[in-house]
Design an enzyme around this catalytic site. Structure first.
Site, PDB file in Angstrom:
ATOM      1  N   GLY A  89      36.810 -17.507  38.983  1.00  0.00           N
ATOM      2  CA  GLY A  89      37.289 -18.746  39.008  1.00  0.00           C
ATOM      3  C   GLY A  89      36.866 -19.636  40.155  1.00  0.00           C
ATOM      4  O   GLY A  89      36.692 -19.200  41.495  1.00  0.00           O
ATOM      5  N   ALA A  90      36.096 -20.904  40.004  1.00  0.00           N
ATOM      6  CA  ALA A  90      35.372 -21.448  40.853  1.00  0.00           C
ATOM      7  C   ALA A  90      36.157 -21.673  42.307  1.00  0.00           C
ATOM      8  O   ALA A  90      35.836 -21.329  43.310  1.00  0.00           O
ATOM      9  CB  ALA A  90      34.865 -22.933  40.500  1.00  0.00           C
ATOM     10  N   GLU A  91      37.548 -22.077  42.397  1.00  0.00           N
ATOM     11  CA  GLU A  91      38.132 -22.299  43.536  1.00  0.00           C
ATOM     12  C   GLU A  91      38.707 -20.914  44.112  1.00  0.00           C
ATOM     13  O   GLU A  91      38.846 -20.997  45.516  1.00  0.00           O
ATOM     14  CB  GLU A  91      39.423 -23.155  43.110  1.00  0.00           C
ATOM     15  N   ARG A 150      31.086 -28.452  33.491  1.00  0.00           N
ATOM     16  CA  ARG A 150      31.111 -27.421  32.305  1.00  0.00           C
ATOM     17  C   ARG A 150      30.849 -28.271  31.239  1.00  0.00           C
ATOM     18  O   ARG A 150      31.873 -28.778  30.475  1.00  0.00           O
ATOM     19  CB  ARG A 150      32.309 -26.674  32.398  1.00  0.00           C
ATOM     20  N   GLY A 163      17.231 -24.604  47.987  1.00  0.00           N
ATOM     21  CA  GLY A 163      18.159 -24.596  49.003  1.00  0.00           C
ATOM     22  C   GLY A 163      18.913 -25.712  48.892  1.00  0.00           C
ATOM     23  O   GLY A 163      19.649 -25.892  47.844  1.00  0.00           O
ATOM     24  N   ALA A 164      19.017 -26.438  49.835  1.00  0.00           N
ATOM     25  CA  ALA A 164      20.180 -27.693  49.996  1.00  0.00           C
ATOM     26  C   ALA A 164      19.737 -28.815  50.649  1.00  0.00           C
ATOM     27  O   ALA A 164      18.999 -28.768  51.656  1.00  0.00           O
ATOM     28  CB  ALA A 164      21.509 -27.034  50.406  1.00  0.00           C
ATOM     29  N   GLY A 169      28.353 -17.882  40.545  1.00  0.00           N
ATOM     30  CA  GLY A 169      28.938 -18.041  41.679  1.00  0.00           C
ATOM     31  C   GLY A 169      28.220 -18.357  43.053  1.00  0.00           C
ATOM     32  O   GLY A 169      28.752 -18.491  43.949  1.00  0.00           O
ATOM     33  N   ASP A 207      29.432 -21.763  44.499  1.00  0.00           N
ATOM     34  CA  ASP A 207      30.840 -21.472  45.190  1.00  0.00           C
ATOM     35  C   ASP A 207      30.547 -20.877  46.423  1.00  0.00           C
ATOM     36  O   ASP A 207      31.416 -21.302  47.330  1.00  0.00           O
ATOM     37  CB  ASP A 207      31.801 -20.842  44.118  1.00  0.00           C
ATOM     38  N   ASN A 221      23.618 -21.724  52.507  1.00  0.00           N
ATOM     39  CA  ASN A 221      22.353 -20.996  52.035  1.00  0.00           C
ATOM     40  C   ASN A 221      22.616 -19.563  52.192  1.00  0.00           C
ATOM     41  O   ASN A 221      22.199 -18.974  51.162  1.00  0.00           O
ATOM     42  CB  ASN A 221      21.127 -21.661  52.660  1.00  0.00           C
TER      43      ASN A 221
HETATM   44  P1  ATP Z   1      26.684 -21.766  40.016  1.00  0.00           P
HETATM   45  O1  ATP Z   1      27.166 -23.017  39.202  1.00  0.00           O
HETATM   46  O2  ATP Z   1      25.440 -20.908  39.218  1.00  0.00           O
HETATM   47  O3  ATP Z   1      27.561 -21.275  40.736  1.00  0.00           O
HETATM   48  P2  ATP Z   1      25.150 -23.881  41.405  1.00  0.00           P
HETATM   49  O4  ATP Z   1      24.318 -24.706  40.202  1.00  0.00           O
HETATM   50  O5  ATP Z   1      26.451 -24.977  41.637  1.00  0.00           O
HETATM   51  O6  ATP Z   1      25.449 -22.649  41.042  1.00  0.00           O
HETATM   52  P3  ATP Z   1      22.753 -23.344  42.955  1.00  0.00           P
HETATM   53  O7  ATP Z   1      22.053 -24.485  43.606  1.00  0.00           O
HETATM   54  O8  ATP Z   1      22.202 -22.685  41.810  1.00  0.00           O
HETATM   55  O9  ATP Z   1      24.222 -23.755  42.732  1.00  0.00           O
HETATM   56  O10 ATP Z   1      23.081 -22.502  44.152  1.00  0.00           O
HETATM   57  C1  ATP Z   1      23.790 -22.763  45.291  1.00  0.00           C
HETATM   58  C2  ATP Z   1      23.016 -21.983  46.569  1.00  0.00           C
HETATM   59  O11 ATP Z   1      22.798 -20.707  46.301  1.00  0.00           O
HETATM   60  C3  ATP Z   1      21.712 -22.809  46.660  1.00  0.00           C
HETATM   61  O12 ATP Z   1      21.667 -24.110  47.436  1.00  0.00           O
HETATM   62  C4  ATP Z   1      21.079 -21.707  47.700  1.00  0.00           C
HETATM   63  O13 ATP Z   1      21.257 -21.576  49.022  1.00  0.00           O
HETATM   64  C5  ATP Z   1      21.672 -20.310  47.112  1.00  0.00           C
HETATM   65  N1  ATP Z   1      20.845 -19.978  46.058  1.00  0.00           N
HETATM   66  C6  ATP Z   1      20.668 -20.242  44.526  1.00  0.00           C
HETATM   67  N2  ATP Z   1      19.722 -19.519  44.033  1.00  0.00           N
HETATM   68  C7  ATP Z   1      19.109 -19.005  44.918  1.00  0.00           C
HETATM   69  C8  ATP Z   1      17.962 -18.269  44.857  1.00  0.00           C
HETATM   70  N3  ATP Z   1      17.285 -17.767  43.718  1.00  0.00           N
HETATM   71  N4  ATP Z   1      17.369 -17.640  45.890  1.00  0.00           N
HETATM   72  C9  ATP Z   1      18.066 -17.831  47.193  1.00  0.00           C
HETATM   73  N5  ATP Z   1      19.169 -18.549  47.293  1.00  0.00           N
HETATM   74  C10 ATP Z   1      19.789 -19.177  46.174  1.00  0.00           C
END
Ligand code: ATP
Length: 314
Positions: free
Chosen positions: A34-36, A168, A230-231, A254, A257, A281
């Site tokens: 679960g996300a939280e 979702r 990344g972010a 995950g 989260d 990250n």
């Molecule tokens: P989810 O809903 O599947 O849990 P999300 O869409 O909320 O994920 P993402 O942006 O896919 O989140 O991933 C979150 C973080 O995880 C990214 O900002 C990055 O830091 C890391 N990450 C995701 N995918 C990768 C990847 N292929 N390689 C390295 N780091 C990744």
């Protein structure tokens, strides 16, 4: 007082361990997610105290979830056992090597019956951060009200509210969710979203534009999770960007989260925005390179292992 209080739905999980449709006798792994609770486990492993508020059924799966969370050091003293309905369940098939199919058994079940009375507002008011996700308000009217009870309790005394969109599509439409998310963004101090999710609330545009538009709705920190890219964050009007780590993708579920747990952890540690993104990250990289929604989350002592130049540490 606890570092982070979070609330939401957590379900048991049966995940196939071989590729193909579910079949009699096929091997599977039992877990939960679960996300939280993923965020709470991530924070606990990094040494922070975390309380999860939610409902579980009075059944073996409910016990499994509660025991595992307790084992992870998450405070489960505010978890309510709902004796009327069972714990929710997710079935995950690895339908093909590249396609995962998840079936949910959640409607009307324990997790979705979360209600305002389940939220200890004194607990929320004493926390350092309240974290909520956009899944909970989609579950039921009472769950949505519970989120607002918690958010109001936090805001009333200046406890920072962290909100992850977690849209979702199976639960509600973009229009419905967009309206609910807009309200939560305005109430939050810290917002996490993906690029596409952000465009549910503000006009689509470049990453910089979208983040700035979200920040204009109120939150001091807006973080866009960008998968393998990344972010990106806008913190107090200043922008920051950090690349993802290069890892082998095993299971993308995950990652978001995990990122949130890492970012919140660094925030609680008083680190600067670039370091918050970096820890997010690193945690995301751990999550995607291990099977399971939360099983791969790092302990604090393991954070530096991603910096290693050798594959084997001995
Ligand atoms: P989810 O809903 O599947 O849990 P999300 O869409 O909320 O994920 P993402 O942006 O896919 O989140 O991933 C979150 C973080 O995880 C990214 O900002 C990055 O830091 C890391 N990450 C995701 N995918 C990768 C990847 N292929 N390689 C390295 N780091 C990744």
């Amino acid at each position: 007082p606890v570092d982070v209080v979070t609330l939401g739905e957590t379900m048991a999980l049966v995940a196939a361990t071989t590729t193909g449709s579910f079949a009699v006798g096929a091997p599977a792994r039992i877990s939960f997610g679960g996300a939280e609770t993923n965020v709470a486990i991530g924070l606990s492993r990094l040494g922070h105290s975390a309380t999860w508020i939610g409902r579980l059924g009075a059944d073996p799966l409910g016990h499994l979830v509660k025991d595992a969370l307790r084992g992870e050091g998450v405070d489960v003293s505010h978890v309510r056992t709902d004796t009327e309905v069972p714990t929710g369940l997710m079935l995950r098939e690895h339908r093909t090597a590249d396609r995962v199919r998840v079936s949910y058994y959640r409607r009307g079940l324990a997790g979705s019956r979360l209600a305002p009375a389940d939220v200890d507002t004194d607990l929320v008011a004493a926390a350092r951060v309240l974290h909520v996700s956009g899944i909970t308000p989609a579950l039921s009217e009472s769950a949505r009200a519970a989120v607002h009870t918690a958010v109001d309790a936090a805001r009333a005394v200046g406890v920072p509210v962290s909100f992850d969109f977690n849209y979702r599509a199976a639960l509600w439409s973009v229009t419905e969710a967009g309206a609910a998310f807009r309200e939560l963004v305005a109430a939050a101090d810290l917002v996490f979203a993906g690029d596409e999710e952000a465009a549910m609330v503000v006009p689509a545009g470049s990453v910089e534009e979208v983040a700035k538009e979200l920040a204009a709705l109120g939150p001091a920190q807006v973080v866009l999770k960008r998968g393998a890219a990344g972010a990106y964050a806008v913190v107090d009007g200043e922008s920051f960007t950090e690349p993802a780590l290069a890892v082998s993708l095993i299971d993308p579920v995950g990652a978001g989260d995990a990122f949130v747990a890492g970012y919140l952890s660094a925030t609680l540690d008083g680190l600067d925005p670039a370091q918050r993104l970096r820890r997010g990250n690193v945690c995301g990289a751990f999550a995607v390179s291990v099977a399971g929604d939360w099983e791969g989350l790092p302990r604090r002592s393991e954070l530096a292992t991603m910096d290693a130049t050798e594959n084997v540490a001995r």
